[in-house]
Design a protein around this motif. Sequence first.
Motif, mmCIF file in Angstrom:
data_model
loop_
_atom_site.group_PDB
_atom_site.id
_atom_site.type_symbol
_atom_site.label_atom_id
_atom_site.label_comp_id
_atom_site.label_asym_id
_atom_site.label_seq_id
_atom_site.Cartn_x
_atom_site.Cartn_y
_atom_site.Cartn_z
ATOM 1 N N VAL A 351 20.499 -89.955 23.739
ATOM 2 C CA VAL A 351 21.292 -88.716 23.182
ATOM 3 C C VAL A 351 22.327 -89.114 22.347
ATOM 4 O O VAL A 351 23.218 -89.937 22.515
ATOM 5 N N THR A 357 21.818 -82.002 24.425
ATOM 6 C CA THR A 357 20.599 -82.177 25.003
ATOM 7 C C THR A 357 20.335 -81.515 26.199
ATOM 8 O O THR A 357 21.073 -81.518 27.132
ATOM 9 N N THR A 515 29.372 -84.857 23.287
ATOM 10 C CA THR A 515 27.988 -85.128 23.582
ATOM 11 C C THR A 515 27.892 -84.200 24.884
ATOM 12 O O THR A 515 28.645 -84.138 25.773
ATOM 13 N N ILE A 517 24.943 -83.227 27.924
ATOM 14 C CA ILE A 517 23.512 -83.144 28.469
ATOM 15 C C ILE A 517 23.570 -81.968 29.467
ATOM 16 O O ILE A 517 24.396 -82.087 30.718
#
Length: 567
Positions: A351, A357, A515, A517
């Motif tokens: 990632v 993601t 970021t 997830i």
Amino acid sequence: MRSLLPYLREHRGTLGVVAVLSLLGSLTTLAQPLLTRDVLDGLQAARPVGRTVALLVTVLAAVALLNALRDYLLQRTAEGLVLTARRRLTRHLLRLPIAEYDQRRTGDLLSRVGADTTLLRAVVTSGLFETVTGAVMVLGAAGAMLLLDPVLFLTAGGGLALGLSIAVVFSRRVRPASQEAQARIGDMTSAVERALTAARTIRASNAEQREAATVEAGAEEAYRAGVRIAKLQALVGPASVAAIQGAFLLLLGVGGARVANGTISVGDLVAFVLYLFFLVMPLGQALHAYTQLQTGLGALQRMHDILDVPAEQDAGTAAVTSGPVAVAFDGVTFAYAGAAQPVVRDVSFAVAYGTRTALVGPSGAGKSTLLQLVERFYDVTDGTVRVAGVDVRDLPRQVLRAQLGYVEQEAPVLAGTLRDNLRLAAPAATDAQMLEVLDAVNLADVVDRAPEGLGAQVGEGGVLLSGGERQRLAIARTLLAAPPILLLDEPTSNLDARNEVALRQAIDTVAHNRTMIVVAHRLSTVVDADQIVVMEGGRVVATGRHADLLETSDLYRELATNQLLVA
């Protein structure tokens, strides 16, 4: 007893003072029969006894004062010991590996913090020091009796020794019985905790009687265990009383005969009888204290069953570095303790920083487990999880988790206020910052409708909020901390369409340069992702963007077509 020493060592100064006061109290108490003898002998011989009477009254007052001060210090020390035990146990419980919570019942853990630690109070007040001070009194009284008349001493001592031997035999069986009783109380507490936690579900299922029967069965087991202890403790009392009564009657008979033949005086006999009482009372207290000590040590053993479980270790020394990859899975395999098969098998993907993601797949595919491996709630069985290029096992847990914001699938809310919940991950946050993040997740109306504002109570487990509000509050709590990496486990699962749009906008705003997830089950959460990882049976079966996967992945296309990913 070795386990008890660290708790006592913390209070060694006060316990030293208590020991001195106990010794002084015992010595002044032991002087009373001799002074009483002198008064009686003086009266019989027509001698002045005013000074002796004054000294006797002074001794009585001194004993009362010494014992009052000793008891206060002892009670205060006992409360301090319980406080120390609760602090130690609570801190350790909060640092246990997550796998331990999977295997243990919450109610039993609560029982160890509450009921078991309370029993330690008796170890100090009724156990340890009554045993020690009782021994001092017994030895002092026995020595004085031996000096007064060896024949009477042997006469009384034989019966007492027999009763003492019987009592000790029964007392030794108290500790294992106490451990069993506390375990049954833990079982009952677990049953109560389960019933109260799911009160609404139980009533909706008309299962009140069945759940009550389960709790009552646990209560009956605790009752039977308590009765077994009561039987053992009850046997100690009659043995002691029978020995005391027999020794006293024998002493009166033999002592009366020795007074009649002029071997001892009436004052000697009265002093001897008083010493017998001074021996018997602390002896009975010591026997009772011994059983209390066994009970407390049984509770201490249950506490150390938890304290001996290794806590999460934080031995990592690496530092977070910068790089193009935020999170990477390299051949990751993981199986829960005792499980026959891994839930994650040879998973590898990366990632990049600043990207989003999405993890998708059928239930049980291992998506949520991957997030927990990043958080190090569990350690991988094989392979490596890296954050910022560093193996998560090489990072101190606090350093690792400071980089991560994690929203669980169940979106737990803590009992307390809105402010309490928001400050859990960001203790320095201002009210203005909290209001801003609540507005971002469309929760401003919760603050507006409550007179207390951010001080509004959310109830046990957030019961005063709706399911969607609980989930948004959990997300707001994470967003407020503003970590560089966000791990979101189905963040929109309990939201209606309107609130889902608002939350997506909030996430889009805070996701800038961060970021993410996301474990996703709605197509709206997936379509804009920079990378979609499709999982099945614990394996990665496809990766790519939405449009590409519709063409290349049969499973992804099936999920979307059958609305398992809800548009």
